[in-house]
Enzyme design. Structure first.
Site, PDB file in Angstrom:
ATOM      1  N   ASP A   1      -4.569   6.796  10.928  1.00 33.91           N
ATOM      2  CA  ASP A   1      -4.346   5.519  10.746  1.00 33.91           C
ATOM      3  C   ASP A   1      -2.848   5.247  11.541  1.00 33.91           C
ATOM      4  OD1 ASP A   1      -3.209   5.143   9.100  1.00 33.91           O
ATOM      5  OD2 ASP A   1      -3.605   3.864   7.575  1.00 33.91           O
TER       6      ASP A   1
ATOM      7  N   ASN B   1       3.670  -6.162   5.537  1.00 31.30           N
ATOM      8  CA  ASN B   1       3.047  -6.522   6.424  1.00 31.30           C
ATOM      9  C   ASN B   1       3.230  -8.163   6.787  1.00 31.30           C
ATOM     10  OD1 ASN B   1       0.123  -5.855   5.280  1.00 31.30           O
ATOM     11  ND2 ASN B   1       1.275  -5.480   3.756  1.00 31.30           N
TER      12      ASN B   1
ATOM     13  N   SER C   1       0.443  -1.087   0.128  1.00 31.04           N
ATOM     14  CA  SER C   1      -0.052   0.449   0.022  1.00 31.04           C
ATOM     15  C   SER C   1       0.858   1.100   0.227  1.00 31.04           C
ATOM     16  CB  SER C   1      -0.733   0.028   1.523  1.00 31.04           C
ATOM     17  OG  SER C   1      -0.062   0.463   2.629  1.00 31.04           O
TER      18      SER C   1
ATOM     19  N   GLY D   1      -2.050  -4.490   1.216  1.00 31.72           N
ATOM     20  CA  GLY D   1      -1.567  -6.076   2.238  1.00 31.72           C
ATOM     21  C   GLY D   1      -0.648  -7.105   1.544  1.00 31.72           C
TER      22      GLY D   1
ATOM     23  N   HIS E   1      -0.524   4.909   6.935  1.00 29.46           N
ATOM     24  CA  HIS E   1      -0.178   5.205   5.994  1.00 29.46           C
ATOM     25  C   HIS E   1       0.826   6.767   5.986  1.00 29.46           C
ATOM     26  CE1 HIS E   1      -2.547   1.993   5.541  1.00 29.46           C
ATOM     27  NE2 HIS E   1      -1.369   1.201   4.551  1.00 29.46           N
TER      28      HIS E   1
END
Length: 245
Positions: free
Chosen positions: A216, A135, A67, A104, A219
């Site tokens: 979050d 990830n 991402s 992801g 990011h």
């Protein structure tokens, strides 16, 4: 199965990415009160100087990652590949950056799709930017498996005579000193072993600045991505092989 358009992977597959453990680290890093700057400076930009005329043959760069490459929750033209392309063209480089980021993705998922992406790029790629690993931290994947997957990705790219720029990641301190040391040392070791270019920590410009991170705390914002491009632009330019014309 229909083939995806490599210039921009569908946003529908860009679910949340990178790492809950990293989120804890970012919160910890961002909790300290900022020190006032007596002479505030403007935020760095991917294009600081007046743009140069675009010249020469097209230089195709593959942005392969998760991402952080796909541009999670920002506008279509605000992702890292798109901003990088504009910044390179601002330097007079006839660049086209293919956005092959999938939110992801682990290194294992990247390993599974790298050959397909390269086979279907419909262009001669001059440089591959590889940005994966965050990830793996989320899933607690052993560092050796991450190493094996990144090794396979690098070898697949280099087997096609494509130079690599490896974007490093860092583990949050709450995972323990042994794990952090092993994970953080992975990227420099691979870069040395395979003679790739390296950005030691892709998120260095933003990870400890709440203003440059989304809510979050994982990011980067659109401005954060601009800063990441500004910080890595020289490395990308240096990693591009010399043009024949």
């Amino acid at each position: 199965m229909s083939k995806p358009v490599l210039s921009r992977w569908p946003r529908a597959i860009r679910a949340s990415s990178i790492i809950a453990p990293l989120s804890l680290a970012l919160v910890a890093c961002g909790s300290e009160a900022p020190v006032a700057d007596p002479q505030p400076t403007a935020a760095p930009s991917a294009q600081m100087a007046d743009p140069l005329p675009v010249m020469g043959a097209e230089r195709v760069i593959l942005g392969f990652g998760d991402s952080l490459m796909a541009g999670y929750d920002v506008e279509e033209q605000q992702g890292y590949p798109e901003v990088l392309e504009r910044a390179l063209r601002g330097r007079g480089i006839n660049a086209r950056v293919i956005d092959a980021g999938v939110s992801g993705d682990t290194t294992a998922a990247g390993r599974q799709r790298i050959a397909f992406v390269l086979d279907n790029a419909q262009a001669d790629i001059d440089l591959a930017i590889i940005e994966l690993g965050g990830n793996d931290l989320l899933r607690g994947i052993p560092v050796m498996q991450t190493r094996d997957n990144l090794t396979a990705i690098i070898e697949e790219v280099q087997a096609r005579d494509i130079p690599v720029l490896l974007m490093g990641m860092r583990a949050p301190p709450n995972l323990g000193a042994d794990y952090v040391g092993e994970f953080d040392g992975l990227y420099p070791a691979l870069a040395e072993q395979y003679d790739t270019a390296l950005v030691p920590f892709f998120m260095e410009p933003v990870y400890d600045d709440p203003d440059l991170m989304q809510d979050d705390r994982i990011h980067p914002t659109a401005q954060g991505i601009e800063d990441m491009v500004a910080a890595t632009l020289d490395a990308v330019v240096a990693a591009l092989p010399k043009s024949d014309d």
